[in-house]
Design a protein around this motif. Sequence first.
Motif, PDB file in Angstrom:
ATOM      1  N   PHE A  81     -11.734 -23.689  77.476  1.00 40.09           N
ATOM      2  CA  PHE A  81     -11.451 -25.054  77.010  1.00 40.09           C
ATOM      3  C   PHE A  81     -12.368 -26.022  77.735  1.00 40.09           C
ATOM      4  CE2 PHE A  81      -8.740 -23.906  80.553  1.00 40.09           C
ATOM      5  CZ  PHE A  81      -8.906 -24.952  81.424  1.00 40.09           C
ATOM      6  N   GLY A  82     -12.338 -27.275  77.310  1.00 38.14           N
ATOM      7  CA  GLY A  82     -13.067 -28.318  78.039  1.00 38.14           C
ATOM      8  C   GLY A  82     -13.830 -29.293  77.180  1.00 38.14           C
ATOM      9  N   VAL A  83     -14.521 -28.799  76.142  1.00 32.94           N
ATOM     10  CA  VAL A  83     -15.336 -29.715  75.339  1.00 32.94           C
ATOM     11  C   VAL A  83     -14.464 -30.742  74.617  1.00 32.94           C
ATOM     12  CG1 VAL A  83     -16.890 -29.894  73.357  1.00 32.94           C
ATOM     13  CG2 VAL A  83     -17.274 -28.117  75.073  1.00 32.94           C
ATOM     14  N   ASN A  84     -13.350 -30.309  74.045  1.00 35.69           N
ATOM     15  CA  ASN A  84     -12.483 -31.269  73.345  1.00 35.69           C
ATOM     16  C   ASN A  84     -11.905 -32.312  74.295  1.00 35.69           C
ATOM     17  OD1 ASN A  84     -12.612 -30.291  70.606  1.00 35.69           O
ATOM     18  ND2 ASN A  84     -11.485 -28.507  71.305  1.00 35.69           N
ATOM     19  N   ASP A  85     -11.689 -31.934  75.549  1.00 33.88           N
ATOM     20  CA  ASP A  85     -11.166 -32.887  76.530  1.00 33.88           C
ATOM     21  C   ASP A  85     -12.099 -34.083  76.685  1.00 33.88           C
ATOM     22  OD1 ASP A  85      -9.463 -30.681  76.905  1.00 33.88           O
ATOM     23  OD2 ASP A  85      -9.216 -31.115  79.038  1.00 33.88           O
ATOM     24  N   VAL A  86     -13.404 -33.846  76.653  1.00 36.74           N
ATOM     25  CA  VAL A  86     -14.359 -34.914  76.965  1.00 36.74           C
ATOM     26  C   VAL A  86     -14.882 -35.640  75.730  1.00 36.74           C
ATOM     27  CG1 VAL A  86     -15.054 -33.731  79.078  1.00 36.74           C
ATOM     28  CG2 VAL A  86     -16.404 -33.392  76.997  1.00 36.74           C
ATOM     29  N   MET A  87     -14.420 -35.261  74.556  1.00 33.06           N
ATOM     30  CA  MET A  87     -14.780 -36.013  73.362  1.00 33.06           C
ATOM     31  C   MET A  87     -14.108 -37.385  73.413  1.00 33.06           C
ATOM     32  SD  MET A  87     -16.830 -34.011  71.696  1.00 33.06           S
ATOM     33  CE  MET A  87     -16.914 -34.622  70.014  1.00 33.06           C
TER      34      MET A  87
END
Length: 215
Positions: A81-87
Amino acid sequence: MSEPRDLPVCIIGDSFVAGYGDETGRGWTALLVEAAAREDLHLHVTNAGIGGDTSEMILARWDEVDRRRAAFPTTAVIAEFGVNDVMHVAGAESGVEVERVDEAGTVAALRGMIARAPEGRFLVVGPPPVLWDEVSARAAARAEAIASVCAGAGVPFVPTFDALRPGGAWMREVAAGDGAHPGPGGYAQFAEAITRPVLDWLHALPDVEPGWAPS
């Protein structure tokens, strides 16, 4: 070569776990299974990837992991995980763009996963780069925060960002696609970056987990 063995694995995460963009339907998870089979490690994988999921959303559906573990107590768990967090999204009150989940939220969600995951049988795969430089920069910083939490908790962390950023199929196919998801060649590069450390970890797991019982 070790004796053939079977191992249940639950891989939970976002669209990259689900293999979005790969028209063959395989993604990196299937490539991991195929690589393991070549080493006589037969993985029985539950793919719990959902597109758009943030770390907080993944933690909120951790019952999926618990149910798998209730049926198969030796299940190993892998999260990505991670990319959706920083959108960025518009702030609810100000309207100013903010991250979907800030760093403190990601850290708290990860700590929640670690608390609920089986001790010694949980591994985290880091987020990959995407087309947009500003999003990738935030993803790289978030990957560092995730790695730090994992290191402090004794949880294996396998990075992907640096292995995929320099070029190759991942960034080429991401650019040709929707800006985030590659085709089969990109997922093959992703799998190449993570397969060896993940398989070494899986090989080292014991077949029996004494004392475990579903909560």
